[in-house]
Design a protein around this motif. Structure first.
Motif, short mmCIF file in Angstrom:
data_model
loop_
_atom_site.label_atom_id
_atom_site.label_comp_id
_atom_site.label_asym_id
_atom_site.label_seq_id
_atom_site.Cartn_x
_atom_site.Cartn_y
_atom_site.Cartn_z
N ARG A 66 11.13 44.49 37.11
CA ARG A 66 12.63 44.46 36.31
C ARG A 66 12.95 43.13 36.16
O ARG A 66 13.30 42.65 35.14
N LEU A 67 12.63 42.22 37.21
CA LEU A 67 13.12 40.69 37.04
C LEU A 67 12.10 39.94 36.17
O LEU A 67 12.46 39.12 35.36
N ARG A 68 10.88 40.89 35.97
CA ARG A 68 9.74 40.11 34.98
C ARG A 68 10.27 40.46 33.62
O ARG A 68 9.76 39.94 32.48
N GLY A 69 11.24 41.33 33.61
CA GLY A 69 11.61 41.99 32.25
C GLY A 69 10.60 43.00 31.49
O GLY A 69 10.54 43.32 30.54
N ASP A 70 9.55 43.55 32.46
CA ASP A 70 8.78 44.77 31.91
C ASP A 70 9.63 45.88 31.47
O ASP A 70 10.87 46.25 31.79
N LYS A 71 8.92 46.62 30.66
CA LYS A 71 9.77 47.99 30.07
C LYS A 71 10.20 48.84 30.99
O LYS A 71 9.49 49.07 32.04
N SER A 72 11.37 49.09 30.74
CA SER A 72 12.02 50.32 31.79
C SER A 72 12.49 51.40 31.02
O SER A 72 12.47 51.36 29.76
N TYR A 73 12.82 52.54 31.77
CA TYR A 73 12.84 53.61 30.92
C TYR A 73 14.11 54.13 31.71
O TYR A 73 14.32 54.19 32.80
N THR A 74 15.13 54.98 30.73
CA THR A 74 16.43 55.50 31.48
C THR A 74 15.90 57.04 32.10
O THR A 74 14.85 57.52 31.85
N VAL A 75 16.84 57.51 32.91
CA VAL A 75 16.49 58.79 33.27
C VAL A 75 16.25 59.93 32.36
O VAL A 75 15.24 60.74 32.42
N GLU A 76 17.03 59.69 31.13
CA GLU A 76 16.74 60.71 30.14
C GLU A 76 15.48 60.61 29.40
O GLU A 76 14.94 61.34 28.81
N GLU A 77 15.11 59.32 29.21
CA GLU A 77 13.70 59.00 28.72
C GLU A 77 12.62 59.58 29.46
O GLU A 77 11.75 60.27 29.02
N VAL A 78 12.79 59.63 30.75
CA VAL A 78 11.66 60.05 31.64
C VAL A 78 11.66 61.37 31.46
O VAL A 78 10.85 62.23 31.58
N SER A 79 12.96 61.95 31.55
CA SER A 79 13.04 63.52 31.51
C SER A 79 12.19 63.95 30.14
O SER A 79 11.63 65.05 30.18
N ASP A 80 12.68 63.26 29.20
CA ASP A 80 12.14 63.67 27.72
C ASP A 80 10.45 63.56 27.82
O ASP A 80 9.53 64.55 27.25
N MET A 81 9.93 62.51 28.46
CA MET A 81 8.40 62.35 28.54
C MET A 81 7.83 63.49 29.28
O MET A 81 6.78 64.23 29.25
N MET A 82 8.57 63.79 30.40
CA MET A 82 8.20 64.89 31.41
C MET A 82 8.11 66.24 30.66
O MET A 82 7.12 66.80 30.73
N ARG A 83 9.02 66.58 30.23
CA ARG A 83 9.24 67.78 28.99
C ARG A 83 7.99 67.55 28.12
O ARG A 83 7.19 68.70 27.88
N LYS A 84 7.64 66.71 27.51
CA LYS A 84 6.89 66.72 26.39
C LYS A 84 5.47 66.95 27.03
O LYS A 84 4.53 67.56 26.41
N ALA A 85 5.05 66.22 28.32
CA ALA A 85 3.92 66.43 28.67
C ALA A 85 3.70 67.71 29.61
O ALA A 85 2.71 68.34 29.20
N ILE A 86 4.62 68.38 29.94
CA ILE A 86 4.55 69.81 30.21
C ILE A 86 4.37 70.65 29.13
O ILE A 86 3.23 71.70 29.07
N LYS A 87 4.85 70.50 27.78
CA LYS A 87 4.66 71.41 26.58
C LYS A 87 3.16 71.31 26.12
O LYS A 87 2.48 72.21 25.55
N GLU A 88 2.46 69.91 26.40
CA GLU A 88 1.35 69.72 26.13
C GLU A 88 0.33 70.38 26.85
O GLU A 88 -0.93 70.44 26.32
N ASP A 89 0.58 70.92 27.94
CA ASP A 89 -0.63 71.59 28.64
C ASP A 89 -0.56 73.02 28.47
O ASP A 89 -0.24 73.57 27.88
#
Length: 89
Positions: A66-89
């Protein structure tokens, strides 16, 4: 509380030291010739301590990221990524 015993105690009083570790959840420090030598502790307490250390490492790593300024994600973004990953299986 800190428990310190001479190293001979492990040989002569194993059950007593084992019980002390289990009852207190604390390590017992064994000395040899008056100097610190080894530490013994209950396996459950050791496992808990190891888990806490790993979690602490992960939290420190996340904070450094976080202090380095690396990319971070909101809870909603992570939830969306997880939903998409599940649908791809």
């Amino acid at each position: 509380m800190i428990y310190i015993k001479p190293s001979a105690a492990i040989r002569n009083n194993y059950n007593e030291i084992s019980q002390l570790c289990k009852e207190t959840g604390e390590p017992v420090y064994l000395t040899k010739n008056g100097e610190g030598d080894i530490v013994v502790m209950d396996i459950k307490a050791f496992s808990k301590r190891e888990s806490m250390l790993k979690l602490r490492e992960m939290l420190v790593e996340a904070e450094e990221s976080r202090l380095r300024g690396d990319k971070s994600y909101t809870v909603e973004e992570v939830s969306d990524m997880m939903r998409k990953a599940i649908k791809e299986d």
